[in-house]
Design a protein around this motif. Structure first.
Motif, PDB file in Angstrom:
ATOM      1  N   ALA A  51       1.082  -1.623   0.118  1.00 14.17           N
ATOM      2  CA  ALA A  51      -0.050  -0.333   0.099  1.00 14.17           C
ATOM      3  C   ALA A  51       0.996   1.408  -0.021  1.00 14.17           C
ATOM      4  O   ALA A  51       0.668   1.893  -0.705  1.00 14.17           O
ATOM      5  N   LYS A  93       2.243   1.844  -3.644  1.00 13.44           N
ATOM      6  CA  LYS A  93       1.476   2.175  -4.433  1.00 13.44           C
ATOM      7  C   LYS A  93       1.462   3.594  -4.469  1.00 13.44           C
ATOM      8  O   LYS A  93       0.925   3.793  -4.598  1.00 13.44           O
ATOM      9  N   ALA A  94       0.942   3.603  -2.619  1.00 11.91           N
ATOM     10  CA  ALA A  94       0.940   5.396  -2.354  1.00 11.91           C
ATOM     11  C   ALA A  94       1.835   6.315  -3.117  1.00 11.91           C
ATOM     12  O   ALA A  94       1.625   7.045  -3.346  1.00 11.91           O
ATOM     13  N   HIS A  95       2.841   5.318  -3.226  1.00  9.69           N
ATOM     14  CA  HIS A  95       3.946   7.223  -3.423  1.00  9.69           C
ATOM     15  C   HIS A  95       4.426   6.943  -4.603  1.00  9.69           C
ATOM     16  O   HIS A  95       4.510   7.566  -5.190  1.00  9.69           O
ATOM     17  N   ASP A  97       0.472   6.868  -7.199  1.00 17.26           N
ATOM     18  CA  ASP A  97      -0.883   7.391  -6.585  1.00 17.26           C
ATOM     19  C   ASP A  97      -0.433   8.777  -6.372  1.00 17.26           C
ATOM     20  O   ASP A  97      -1.324   9.767  -5.954  1.00 17.26           O
ATOM     21  N   LYS A 122       0.666   9.578  -3.558  1.00 16.68           N
ATOM     22  CA  LYS A 122       0.710  10.308  -2.006  1.00 16.68           C
ATOM     23  C   LYS A 122       1.579  10.411  -1.545  1.00 16.68           C
ATOM     24  O   LYS A 122       2.888   9.898  -1.501  1.00 16.68           O
ATOM     25  N   VAL A 155       3.392  10.395   1.186  1.00 15.09           N
ATOM     26  CA  VAL A 155       3.875   8.886   2.770  1.00 15.09           C
ATOM     27  C   VAL A 155       4.275   9.455   3.578  1.00 15.09           C
ATOM     28  O   VAL A 155       4.693   8.861   4.709  1.00 15.09           O
ATOM     29  N   GLU A 215      -2.865  11.311   5.258  1.00 12.36           N
ATOM     30  CA  GLU A 215      -2.196  10.444   4.200  1.00 12.36           C
ATOM     31  C   GLU A 215      -2.430   8.823   4.518  1.00 12.36           C
ATOM     32  O   GLU A 215      -3.250   7.627   4.310  1.00 12.36           O
ATOM     33  N   LEU A 273      -4.341   5.184   4.703  1.00  7.57           N
ATOM     34  CA  LEU A 273      -4.305   3.927   4.310  1.00  7.57           C
ATOM     35  C   LEU A 273      -4.066   2.366   5.795  1.00  7.57           C
ATOM     36  O   LEU A 273      -4.616   1.805   4.750  1.00  7.57           O
ATOM     37  N   ASN A 293      -7.701   1.668   4.765  1.00  7.38           N
ATOM     38  CA  ASN A 293      -8.498   1.232   4.063  1.00  7.38           C
ATOM     39  C   ASN A 293      -7.398  -0.345   4.660  1.00  7.38           C
ATOM     40  O   ASN A 293      -8.590  -1.339   4.056  1.00  7.38           O
TER      41      ASN A 293
END
Length: 233
Positions: A120, A123-125, A128, A130, A132, A137, A141, A144
């Motif tokens: 996660a 993927k966020a970094h 997406d 985001k 981190v 934020e 995560l 989720n």
């Protein structure tokens, strides 16, 4: 069999290495006997925890690379990522101090969700875009993954897990680990870098074989011996 993996969230090769490792593991008959432990590592602990940079800026300012060279390098990594099933979005990726994100990873261990959280965070970094390093934020995560949001917020704003992160980093130094990803297989063998899946598969099979049968028989055939059914010469 235990696999320890040193990694940093801002390392694209750690993301690629994770996917290649998992691809190899999925095809092995003993995959359910593997315990994975994620270890913290910081590629650049001097990064500002409050002021993110884009990837090109970071390579120009911190590494001294011209913009065209940085773009070429990023393109090569993106192409490598596609081979591992990752669509990197470096244009959106925000470079930030990852210490707080590592706290979230350690908290996720409590929930038995460290591997899911590592994915996660990557993927966020990388996909997406985001931040981190941002508390909210990271709380999102955690939510989720059905982790308690208030506990997460309290953890990320305290010194909880600071010691554990520092210990991971110190352990890496003690073992001569200076780059990531770095995989330690059952405390005996190591695989460094984002190796192809077949390299991971070979290393895992060799390590597992020695774990199940730890002794390498150097004797000649025909040696006299006794077993539970009797003796033979």
């Amino acid at each position: 069999m235990k696999i320890e993996i040193w990694s940093d969230i801002m390392c694209p090769f750690c993301y690629i290495g994770k996917h290649n490792f998992e691809q190899a593991l999925e095809k092995l008959p003993f995959k359910n006997e593997i315990e994975v432990e994620w270890k913290s590592f910081q590629l650049d602990p001097t990064l500002d925890a409050a002021q993110p940079q884009n990837t090109i800026e970071y390579f120009k300012e911190k590494k001294g690379f011209p913009a065209d060279q940085a773009s070429q390098m990023i393109g090569q990594v993106a192409q490598m990522g596609k081979g591992a099933g990752i669509d990197f979005n470096f244009e959106k990726a925000l470079i930030i101090n990852t210490f707080t994100a590592h706290k979230l990873l350690h908290l996720a261990k409590k929930y038995g969700k460290a591997n899911e959280m590592e994915e996660a965070l990557f993927k966020a970094h990388f996909i997406d875009g985001k931040n981190v390093g941002d508390i909210e934020e990271l709380v999102s995560l955690a939510g989720n993954l059905n982790m308690d949001k208030e506990e997460t917020r309290q953890t990320l704003t305290s010194d909880q897990f600071d010691y554990e992160i520092s210990q991971d980093i110190q352990e890496a130094k003690n073992n001569g680990i200076s780059s990531v990803p770095f995989f330690v297989l059952n405390g005996k063998y190591a695989v460094s870098g984002a190796q192809p899946a077949e390299v991971f598969a070979d290393a895992l099979q060799q390590t597992y074989k020695e774990t199940v049968s730890p002794f390498k028989d150097l004797s000649k055939e025909g040696g006299a011996s006794c077993d539970t059914d009797g003796c033979s010469a």
